[in-house]
Design an enzyme around this catalytic site. Sequence first.
Site, PDB file in Angstrom:
ATOM      1  N   PHE A 121      45.181  46.266  36.820  1.00 10.63           N
ATOM      2  CA  PHE A 121      43.435  44.887  36.918  1.00 10.63           C
ATOM      3  C   PHE A 121      43.574  44.719  35.757  1.00 10.63           C
ATOM      4  CE2 PHE A 121      39.879  43.666  39.920  1.00 10.63           C
ATOM      5  CZ  PHE A 121      40.690  43.253  40.545  1.00 10.63           C
ATOM      6  N   GLN A 234      27.777  39.024  33.616  1.00 14.63           N
ATOM      7  CA  GLN A 234      29.424  38.701  33.493  1.00 14.63           C
ATOM      8  C   GLN A 234      29.691  37.357  34.703  1.00 14.63           C
ATOM      9  OE1 GLN A 234      32.646  40.869  35.624  1.00 14.63           O
ATOM     10  NE2 GLN A 234      33.141  41.484  34.111  1.00 14.63           N
ATOM     11  N   HIS A 236      32.513  35.653  36.717  1.00 10.56           N
ATOM     12  CA  HIS A 236      33.877  35.790  36.447  1.00 10.56           C
ATOM     13  C   HIS A 236      34.665  34.537  36.904  1.00 10.56           C
ATOM     14  CE1 HIS A 236      37.366  37.246  39.617  1.00 10.56           C
ATOM     15  NE2 HIS A 236      37.128  38.314  39.329  1.00 10.56           N
ATOM     16  N   LEU A 250      33.340  34.304  45.517  1.00  6.66           N
ATOM     17  CA  LEU A 250      34.919  35.178  45.019  1.00  6.66           C
ATOM     18  C   LEU A 250      36.114  35.023  45.638  1.00  6.66           C
ATOM     19  CD1 LEU A 250      34.081  36.516  41.875  1.00  6.66           C
ATOM     20  CD2 LEU A 250      34.786  38.418  43.689  1.00  6.66           C
ATOM     21  N   GLU A 253      40.738  38.658  41.627  1.00  8.93           N
ATOM     22  CA  GLU A 253      41.023  39.330  40.237  1.00  8.93           C
ATOM     23  C   GLU A 253      42.502  39.626  41.552  1.00  8.93           C
ATOM     24  OE1 GLU A 253      39.412  41.236  36.905  1.00  8.93           O
ATOM     25  OE2 GLU A 253      40.740  41.439  36.710  1.00  8.93           O
ATOM     26  N   ARG A 309      37.809  39.447  31.841  1.00  8.68           N
ATOM     27  CA  ARG A 309      37.149  38.176  32.581  1.00  8.68           C
ATOM     28  C   ARG A 309      36.232  37.318  32.062  1.00  8.68           C
ATOM     29  NH1 ARG A 309      35.006  42.038  37.627  1.00  8.68           N
ATOM     30  NH2 ARG A 309      36.961  42.111  38.431  1.00  8.68           N
ATOM     31  N   HIS A 380      28.288  36.707  38.765  1.00 11.01           N
ATOM     32  CA  HIS A 380      29.613  37.857  39.504  1.00 11.01           C
ATOM     33  C   HIS A 380      28.766  39.098  39.007  1.00 11.01           C
ATOM     34  CE1 HIS A 380      32.532  39.865  41.380  1.00 11.01           C
ATOM     35  NE2 HIS A 380      32.989  40.483  39.914  1.00 11.01           N
ATOM     36  N   ARG A 415      32.224  44.108  31.888  1.00 14.37           N
ATOM     37  CA  ARG A 415      32.738  44.927  32.747  1.00 14.37           C
ATOM     38  C   ARG A 415      33.900  44.833  32.709  1.00 14.37           C
ATOM     39  NH1 ARG A 415      33.306  45.275  38.640  1.00 14.37           N
ATOM     40  NH2 ARG A 415      32.067  43.456  38.757  1.00 14.37           N
TER      41      ARG A 415
END
Lengths: 604, 245
Positions: A121, A234, A236, A250, A253, A309, A380, A415
């Site tokens: 990730f 954040q 995304h 969403l 990822e 991100r 997000h 994050r």
Amino acid sequence: MPEFQRFSYDVLVIGAGGAGLRAAIEAAATGAKVGVVCKSLLGKAHTVMAEGGIAAALANVDDRDSWRVHFADTMRGGQYLNNWRMAELHAKEAPECVRELEAWGALFDRTKDGKILQRNFGGHRYPRLAHVGDRTGLEMIRTLQDHGIHTGMEVNMECTVLSLLMDSGRVAGACGYDRERGRFHVWQEKAVVLATGGIGRAFKVTSNSWEYTGDGLALAYRVGAELQDMEFVQFHPTGMVWPISVRGILVTEGVRGEGGVLRNSEGRRFMFDDIPDLYKEQTADTEEEGWRYTQGDKNARRPPELLTRDHVARCINREVKAGRGSPHGGVFLDISWIKQHISKSEEHIKRKLPSMYHQFKQLADLDITKEPMEVGPTTHYMMGGIRVDGDSQMSTVPGLFAAGEAAAGLHGANRLGGNSLSDLVVFGRRAGRYAAEFAKSNGATVIDEQHLQSTANDALTPFERGPTGENPYQIQYDLQDKMQDLVGIVRTENEMQQALDIIAQLYKRVERVGITGNREYNNGWHTAVDVANLMIVSEAVTRAALLRKESRGAQFREDFPTKDTEWGKYNIVVKQSQDDEMQIEQRAIAPMPEELKAVIEEMK
Amino acid sequence: MATQATFRIWRGDPAGGTFQDYTTPVEEGMVVLDAVHRIQAQQVTDLAVRWNCKAGKCGSCSAEINGMPKLMCMTRLSDINLEMPVILEPMHAFPPIRDLVTDVSWNFRAKKTIKQFQPRSPDFPDGTWRMQQADVERVQEFRKCIECFLCQDVCHVLREHHKHDEFIGPRLLVYAAALEMHPLDTEDRVSDLRRRHNIGYCNITTCCRQVCPESITITENAIIPLKERVVDQFFDPLKQLFHIL
């Protein structure tokens, strides 16, 4: 005078997502009497939406992983504004918390030798995310729910919390109403855990469910708790952009983790064009190396699609603005191309990304095994939240704890994917434990009956205005529109000043909100309460973003486009003053112990 | 696609209710929940609807759309005939609260009556287990369930015969199957399934499977294997023969 139904607990947990349930389980395990109050039905909280996985240095797939690498990755991702103590505890305790979930029945995907499988990730050096296809959040919340219901906790479903009650400086309870009948309730307790999640509904394009209106942050703020890092929202990089009604949903990822690539309208993999210095060493030079990384080659480095991100979101934004976007204002995310490398790629994609396949097929009539998706940034996650002590998760108000997205600290300025699910269980567990301890060592509380009555009366005044008052849905839409336009991915002084003016006008409209109908399951009423909370968090986000005159992590200031070393020494703290004004200040970050500094140096 | 559509929505409470028509503009890509939200925001602010994620992941917005149990957030207007009013009703198997919202709390109470997960001792001293992907996958299918309760809604034992006190319904049979087939579980729920949860009431009409938004093969993969376990434990002719001898 409004009547209240009365409940009494040792520990009251507000919110029943991953953090709330984990806190409730932990508190109940100490023998405390635990009450849970949640906005929705049990098991519906936003945690169900988490897709990619839960980050924990189990080292099942790559034995070079350890808490030290995870800690360093988290701090790097957060641009060193993180509460380093939380980052340390998180990295150390996450593996144990994942194993705990397995012991309670969670079924993660497996490695060939039968261990918990881990995937790559963004921002994580090694494959670290334990997962269940792309529905890890559902697995987690169901596990906690099914375990939790046998621990004696009492769950109050579908309730709106209006206010926290205080007793000589410590929190004494909460009051609110149940949606079903609109009856008022008071929950008296010795300690409260706020686990109410984020604020994503302050923006128009969001991956967040309707619940995410910053309730816990507003509740805590109103009783004097400090909020922190509110400027860091954040976005995304990959949300759906078409059809318009699903904009913001969403796209995990995990698609990129499994080899999905981003292209602009010219077919170019634009992520290769802009790789930040901080990550140059760890990023693939060629497309071929990037592909090998996603397929588990330990000698390959990650493709630039898996950069953090904030960076990927800004690159997408740039492509769209430069006119190289997709037809509906996004860019292309393509997983179907892997057929060049994998035979039976269609089956492979469906097995690895079942929810994504389903989501696009059903909502956009698009087969992701055959065609590229159109994606763009979506609101997000809230890195900021209630300022807490790293060990105990207690806020600056005695007896008031916070965990999960509602708490600030772990993630700093940005994050990493997968760190939120681990955040929920690591700090949910801690908050539950310390809240139960606090309840044990502090006596019973007294409820302020006067405050109770005035809260109920205030909550009912919109009914008196009826249809002549302001429409609560319209206020929310207007707020979301302006926050998106003026305090979104790219920020400037001018626009944010404008936003503050608009927020001031919206506050006045909120005071005039009117509701029709009666108190039974009245969505208009719920929205009126939600929007009042959204106002506070939106103001806090804007003021904090204005004060931080630099670009770092999730905050990008067009008028201050670079990172400023000086600003790297401070968090921004927001608090309500004695005369109800929003106070904002810089707070120096506590110096990091030498041994943690050494870990960061070693991992550079 | 039509530019506007009429929605005939049931409005009422436990005492009773009626259908009311609302006409609203519609656009390409909209789902039923979008239209309901639009009506709520612009015409009837107190219209009661339960929803959360609007992405088919939480299972909150279950309702009956033109008589079919569906998630409102996953039902596209382009798949519905908009020449006629679209009929929206709450689920029938549960008591109404208001408008499209029903009282589904029975499901949560009934779940508690199923014995919880009981793992075998860890395989290794570090507290971990080993499981093969194939063994896990069988149960993962059941764990996809989003608890929308649409399967409960169409189950005739609940919907027509109101046996909520005796029968746990397809959702909770799937839950029981997930526990029974969990590679680590050691608990025995077979006797409960027969006597307390009355799995025998299910006569496998597969209505539940047909409405599952997660496409879980409820009857074939969950309920029938559980029925077989009940038969093995209680109705094995060889065992009965030995018993008589």
